[in-house]
Motif scaffolding. Sequence first.
Motif, PDB file in Angstrom:
ATOM      1  N   VAL A  27       5.713  -5.428  48.965  1.00 47.63           N
ATOM      2  CA  VAL A  27       6.234  -6.940  48.124  1.00 47.63           C
ATOM      3  C   VAL A  27       7.725  -5.983  47.071  1.00 47.63           C
ATOM      4  O   VAL A  27       5.885  -5.887  45.845  1.00 47.63           O
ATOM      5  N   LEU A  28       9.091  -6.813  46.568  1.00 42.23           N
ATOM      6  CA  LEU A  28       9.089  -6.874  45.474  1.00 42.23           C
ATOM      7  C   LEU A  28       9.739  -8.063  45.246  1.00 42.23           C
ATOM      8  O   LEU A  28      10.351  -8.932  45.557  1.00 42.23           O
ATOM      9  N   ILE A  29       8.584  -8.824  43.473  1.00 42.54           N
ATOM     10  CA  ILE A  29       8.522 -10.103  43.855  1.00 42.54           C
ATOM     11  C   ILE A  29       9.633  -9.880  42.039  1.00 42.54           C
ATOM     12  O   ILE A  29       9.102  -9.241  41.771  1.00 42.54           O
ATOM     13  N   ALA A  30      10.708 -10.915  42.217  1.00 42.41           N
ATOM     14  CA  ALA A  30      12.428 -10.426  40.968  1.00 42.41           C
ATOM     15  C   ALA A  30      12.658 -11.553  40.234  1.00 42.41           C
ATOM     16  O   ALA A  30      13.091 -11.278  39.583  1.00 42.41           O
ATOM     17  N   GLY A  31      11.794 -12.516  40.787  1.00 42.97           N
ATOM     18  CA  GLY A  31      11.819 -13.533  39.609  1.00 42.97           C
ATOM     19  C   GLY A  31      13.336 -13.848  39.569  1.00 42.97           C
ATOM     20  O   GLY A  31      13.970 -14.278  40.293  1.00 42.97           O
ATOM     21  N   ASP A  32      14.140 -14.841  38.952  1.00 40.89           N
ATOM     22  CA  ASP A  32      15.307 -14.969  38.289  1.00 40.89           C
ATOM     23  C   ASP A  32      16.428 -13.570  38.715  1.00 40.89           C
ATOM     24  O   ASP A  32      17.105 -14.365  38.322  1.00 40.89           O
ATOM     25  N   TYR A  33      16.641 -12.898  39.891  1.00 38.21           N
ATOM     26  CA  TYR A  33      16.996 -11.875  40.358  1.00 38.21           C
ATOM     27  C   TYR A  33      17.290 -11.602  41.070  1.00 38.21           C
ATOM     28  O   TYR A  33      16.567 -12.215  42.098  1.00 38.21           O
ATOM     29  N   LEU A  34      18.432 -11.018  41.849  1.00 38.95           N
ATOM     30  CA  LEU A  34      18.508 -10.385  42.935  1.00 38.95           C
ATOM     31  C   LEU A  34      18.220 -11.588  44.389  1.00 38.95           C
ATOM     32  O   LEU A  34      18.000 -11.463  45.278  1.00 38.95           O
ATOM     33  N   SER A  35      18.841 -12.471  44.113  1.00 42.09           N
ATOM     34  CA  SER A  35      18.819 -14.316  45.027  1.00 42.09           C
ATOM     35  C   SER A  35      19.862 -13.672  45.884  1.00 42.09           C
ATOM     36  O   SER A  35      20.760 -12.851  45.621  1.00 42.09           O
ATOM     37  N   ASP A  36      20.171 -14.145  46.627  1.00 37.00           N
ATOM     38  CA  ASP A  36      21.324 -13.989  48.003  1.00 37.00           C
ATOM     39  C   ASP A  36      21.871 -15.061  47.502  1.00 37.00           C
ATOM     40  O   ASP A  36      23.467 -14.376  48.319  1.00 37.00           O
ATOM     41  N   PHE A  37      21.823 -15.807  47.093  1.00 32.71           N
ATOM     42  CA  PHE A  37      23.239 -16.673  46.193  1.00 32.71           C
ATOM     43  C   PHE A  37      23.193 -16.503  44.799  1.00 32.71           C
ATOM     44  O   PHE A  37      25.198 -16.859  44.548  1.00 32.71           O
ATOM     45  N   GLU A  38      22.469 -16.527  43.876  1.00 34.88           N
ATOM     46  CA  GLU A  38      22.580 -17.342  43.033  1.00 34.88           C
ATOM     47  C   GLU A  38      22.995 -15.829  41.266  1.00 34.88           C
ATOM     48  O   GLU A  38      21.992 -14.965  42.042  1.00 34.88           O
ATOM     49  N   LEU A  39      24.211 -15.793  41.221  1.00 41.15           N
ATOM     50  CA  LEU A  39      25.101 -14.954  40.484  1.00 41.15           C
ATOM     51  C   LEU A  39      24.003 -15.015  39.358  1.00 41.15           C
ATOM     52  O   LEU A  39      23.703 -16.008  38.773  1.00 41.15           O
ATOM     53  N   PRO A  40      24.036 -13.663  38.015  1.00 33.03           N
ATOM     54  CA  PRO A  40      23.156 -13.840  36.775  1.00 33.03           C
ATOM     55  C   PRO A  40      23.723 -15.564  36.379  1.00 33.03           C
ATOM     56  O   PRO A  40      24.874 -15.374  36.204  1.00 33.03           O
ATOM     57  N   PHE A  41      22.225 -15.570  35.405  1.00 36.43           N
ATOM     58  CA  PHE A  41      22.343 -16.632  34.469  1.00 36.43           C
ATOM     59  C   PHE A  41      21.762 -16.339  33.438  1.00 36.43           C
ATOM     60  O   PHE A  41      20.434 -15.946  33.563  1.00 36.43           O
ATOM     61  N   ILE A  42      22.566 -15.684  32.773  1.00 34.57           N
ATOM     62  CA  ILE A  42      21.642 -15.130  31.652  1.00 34.57           C
ATOM     63  C   ILE A  42      21.466 -15.756  30.072  1.00 34.57           C
ATOM     64  O   ILE A  42      22.290 -16.908  29.654  1.00 34.57           O
ATOM     65  N   TYR A  43      20.501 -15.980  30.018  1.00 38.63           N
ATOM     66  CA  TYR A  43      19.782 -17.170  28.712  1.00 38.63           C
ATOM     67  C   TYR A  43      19.293 -15.988  27.809  1.00 38.63           C
ATOM     68  O   TYR A  43      19.027 -17.002  26.424  1.00 38.63           O
ATOM     69  N   HIS A  44      19.260 -15.337  27.645  1.00 34.22           N
ATOM     70  CA  HIS A  44      18.652 -14.308  26.703  1.00 34.22           C
ATOM     71  C   HIS A  44      19.889 -13.055  26.034  1.00 34.22           C
ATOM     72  O   HIS A  44      20.200 -13.473  24.876  1.00 34.22           O
ATOM     73  N   SER A  45      20.133 -12.497  27.062  1.00 30.16           N
ATOM     74  CA  SER A  45      21.020 -11.065  26.599  1.00 30.16           C
ATOM     75  C   SER A  45      21.364 -10.007  28.027  1.00 30.16           C
ATOM     76  O   SER A  45      20.925 -10.474  29.097  1.00 30.16           O
ATOM     77  N   ALA A  46      22.693 -10.144  27.463  1.00 30.06           N
ATOM     78  CA  ALA A  46      23.744  -9.162  28.822  1.00 30.06           C
ATOM     79  C   ALA A  46      23.223  -8.030  29.459  1.00 30.06           C
ATOM     80  O   ALA A  46      23.465  -7.657  29.753  1.00 30.06           O
ATOM     81  N   GLN A  47      23.523  -7.510  28.227  1.00 27.34           N
ATOM     82  CA  GLN A  47      23.295  -6.048  27.115  1.00 27.34           C
ATOM     83  C   GLN A  47      21.735  -6.114  28.373  1.00 27.34           C
ATOM     84  O   GLN A  47      21.219  -4.816  29.162  1.00 27.34           O
ATOM     85  N   ALA A  48      20.672  -6.526  28.055  1.00 24.21           N
ATOM     86  CA  ALA A  48      19.214  -6.365  28.975  1.00 24.21           C
ATOM     87  C   ALA A  48      19.310  -7.078  30.134  1.00 24.21           C
ATOM     88  O   ALA A  48      18.449  -6.336  31.245  1.00 24.21           O
ATOM     89  N   TYR A  49      20.378  -7.656  30.577  1.00 22.84           N
ATOM     90  CA  TYR A  49      20.548  -8.029  31.928  1.00 22.84           C
ATOM     91  C   TYR A  49      21.029  -7.055  32.709  1.00 22.84           C
ATOM     92  O   TYR A  49      20.169  -6.761  33.913  1.00 22.84           O
TER      93      TYR A  49
END
Length: 272
Positions: A160-182
């Motif tokens: 099982v991979l617990i991904a947090g706020d990444y890899l949603s089936d509908f939600e595109l990237p929300f960047i609150y910290h860094s695009a490079q890090a994303y």
Amino acid sequence: MIQFRNEHMTVFQSALFQTTSTVIQTKDMVLIVDPNWLPGEIERIVNYVNEIKGDRPLYLLFTHGDFDHIIGYKAFPGAITIGSKGLSEHPQKERKLSLIRNFDAEHYIQRGYPVQFPDLDVMVSEDAQQLKVGETALTFYLAPGHTEDGLFTVVEPMGVLIAGDYLSDFELPFIYHSAQAYKQTLHTAQQIMERHSVVLLVPGHGQTATNREEMQRRLDLASRHLEKLIQAVMAKDENAIAALGREHAFPSSFTEECHRENVRIIEKEFAG
């Protein structure tokens, strides 16, 4: 509601933002991930955990410190808490707590437990750091970008991979910290799927993925959107930027603000 269930895992989904809370049980432990949002929803998770726990130790994992993901922390007294070093050293702990208090006050919500920022018993500070409990292994990877304190967790032998706020089936990237890090975190996700036998992926918002093709689709979707947005911002192509903003699901003032923040951070990091 229960979104997904099998022999080892139950994924609860809140009515708010399709936010997930995951409970994984092995013969060695019970692991709870990001219990949220509303008191009745958290109470259902508490009751379920009490039903299945038995004599096994209880672990509570936080994927990151956004207020919706830490809101149920104190509903599980005595749980062994896990999170990243960035979560432990979060510079805006009081602001996150004020967001919880404001949310509850605006909606006349009362909780049967105190609102506190998580204190960690297990702090993750490097990629591939592991926690082993009997035959159960948790392997952690730092996942900055969305926030600075993000964390991926692979639970084995369940895959099982617990991904947090990444890899949603509908939600595109929300960047609150860094695009490079994303971008780097998406690369990390690709490496995780190549190194581990991942058969289930649970995002922080949206549906559980049960096959590798869907996991790869989500990874490619996020990567393409982010790369297109970076190119559009660098080229100062306002039409392309606006079109990419319209790709977000559930368009609202919230998604518009998130898109503007994406653009602001990319301008800062890539366009000088």
